[in-house]
Scaffold this active site. Structure first.
Site, PDB file in Angstrom:
ATOM      1  N   SER A 137       0.816  -1.213   0.000  1.00 49.25           N
ATOM      2  CA  SER A 137       0.000   0.000   0.000  1.00 49.25           C
ATOM      3  C   SER A 137       0.846   1.256   0.000  1.00 49.25           C
ATOM      4  O   SER A 137       1.974   1.261   0.531  1.00 49.25           O
ATOM      5  CB  SER A 137      -0.883  -0.029   1.255  1.00 49.25           C
ATOM      6  OG  SER A 137      -1.398   1.245   1.515  1.00 49.25           O
ATOM      7  N   TYR A 162      -1.928  -0.451  10.100  1.00 47.83           N
ATOM      8  CA  TYR A 162      -2.169  -0.970   8.746  1.00 47.83           C
ATOM      9  C   TYR A 162      -0.893  -0.812   7.899  1.00 47.83           C
ATOM     10  O   TYR A 162      -0.424  -1.761   7.268  1.00 47.83           O
ATOM     11  CB  TYR A 162      -3.349  -0.229   8.107  1.00 47.83           C
ATOM     12  CG  TYR A 162      -3.529  -0.537   6.641  1.00 47.83           C
ATOM     13  CD1 TYR A 162      -3.915  -1.808   6.224  1.00 47.83           C
ATOM     14  CD2 TYR A 162      -3.290   0.430   5.655  1.00 47.83           C
ATOM     15  CE1 TYR A 162      -4.067  -2.101   4.872  1.00 47.83           C
ATOM     16  CE2 TYR A 162      -3.440   0.149   4.313  1.00 47.83           C
ATOM     17  CZ  TYR A 162      -3.831  -1.117   3.934  1.00 47.83           C
ATOM     18  OH  TYR A 162      -3.972  -1.412   2.604  1.00 47.83           O
TER      19      TYR A 162
END
Ligand SMILES: NC(=O)c1ccc[n+]([C@@H]2O[C@H](COP(=O)([O-])OP(=O)(O)OC[C@H]3O[C@@H](n4cnc5c(N)ncnc54)[C@H](O)[C@@H]3O)[C@@H](O)[C@H]2O)c1
Length: 345
Positions: A137, A162
């Site tokens: 990501s 995350y």
């Protein structure tokens, strides 16, 4: 990719379902195994809806498509799956996504994103998979202030769990590629959007709030920029990468940004979204965006800017995402209007 067995994890998810749809249309002799644990992080009906479209698509395709409800966090089940299907290519898209959710549910990120990914790598090692492609990501860039973000930039300061879980995946993958020679490609996606997208993401949430006459909150007082990437572009990028495992590099490991390289100011993004929702009849023609927005401070875990340098992707694959934001948001708004009227799920 004909004649190959391809395992896609997170197949009922936004990117996984779009990737599988494209594989089913482009190829006529592949076997596609899709798994997903169908968790309730967001509306499971939307995941079922995507799966039913996939089964429809599969019935018109020469490819075999098989879905299994399965959790990548379960080591034994993953082992049996690999033993049974012997996939040639694995695309790991299953993950606990979302930055804000990681503040209240940290364990989900460790279980799916780190332990689950470890099970996949172990199975790839045991069953000699030709190529493992996995989702990372843009969040790994954290609060970096050198723009655009390049794969060579340091990514050691994640601002959310995350982001830390995705950076951990990259490190774990590197070590497996190095130790066992398993070809691995990690893809850093930048804010992916499109029809049947994720209801937890801003563009979808904004559409819901605006449709119901509410006010949206715009973080960092509107001083945010995002590199919004249309889902079809992301799928094209994944497909290009899947076909070409890293060769001639030691270890056989590569990381690529997949982003639009054209960050949009959040205020402009909201304006375009509202115009496209008006165009499709979701919002009234005289809708005044200014009355429906509230500027609020930055949220923990958020970053002010994301901006992809896609030189490496362009150099190696001759491709980079380019869909303009208005065009992509138009497709989302058209889907959203239709979906809302017919209540297909
Ligand atoms: N959409 C984006 O903007 C974006 C940006 C950067 C990275 N990513 C990454 O791309 C991947 C796909 O994202 P998405 O937007 O399609 O998300 P998504 O949530 O729509 O899809 C993920 C799917 O994985 C499934 N899943 C989660 N944990 C699982 C587990 N333990 N076992 C099996 N299935 C599990 C979920 O049920 C879901 O259907 C994720 O790894 C995400 O972190 C997405």
């Amino acid at each position: 990719m004909n004649k190959k067995t391809i395992l896609i994890t997170g197949v009922a998810g936004f990117i996984g379902s779009n990737l599988t749809t494209t594989l089913l249309s482009k190829y006529d002799d592949a076997t596609i195994i899709g798994i997903d644990n169908m968790n309730e992080y967001y509306d499971v009906e939307l995941k079922r809806h995507r799966l039913s479209l996939l089964h429809e698509k599969a019935s018109e395709s020469g490819c075999v498509f098989e879905f299994r409800e399965q959790d990548i966090g379960e080591a034994e089940e993953m082992h049996r799956l690999f033993q049974h299907f012997r996939p040639n290519i694995v695309v790991n898209l299953a993950a606990q996504a979302g930055v804000r959710y990681s503040i209240d549910h940290p364990e989900e990120y460790i279980r799916s994103n780190i332990v689950g990914f470890f099970h996949i790598m172990e199975a790839c090692r045991r069953y000699e998979v030709e190529h493992l492609v996995f989702a990372s990501s843009s969040s790994v860039y954290g609060g970096n202030t050198k723009y655009p973000f390049s794969e060579e930039d340091p990514v050691d300061q994640p601002v959310s769990l995350y982001a830390a879980s995705k950076k951990s995946d990259e490190l774990l993958a590197y070590s497996y590629a190095k130790l066992y020679g398993i070809p691995m490609t990690g893809l850093r996606f930048f804010t992916v959007y499109g029809p049947a997208g994720r209801p937890d993401m801003a563009y979808y949430k904004f559409a819901e709030i605006l449709k119901n006459g509410g006010k949206i909150q715009i973080y960092n007082y509107g001083n945010c920029k995002r590199d919004f990437t249309y889902v079809d572009d992301v799928v094209d990028g994944i497909l290009a990468v899947m076909k070409k495992p890293p060769k001639g590099v030691e270890p056989p490991y590569r990381i690529y940004n997949i982003g639009n390289s054209s960050p949009e100011n959040l205020m402009d993004f909201v304006q375009i979204l509202s115009e496209e929702l008006q165009r499709c009849g979701v919002l009234p023609k005289d809708f005044d965006m200014k009355e429906h927005q509230e500027l609020v401070p930055m949220q923990p875990g958020d970053v002010p800017v994301t901006f992809a340098d896609t030189t490496r992707l362009e150099k190696d694959f001759g491709f980079a995402p380019k869909t303009p934001l208005r065009q992509g948001l138009r497709k989302f708004a058209e889907w959203y209007a239709d979906f809302d009227r017919t209540k297909t799920i």
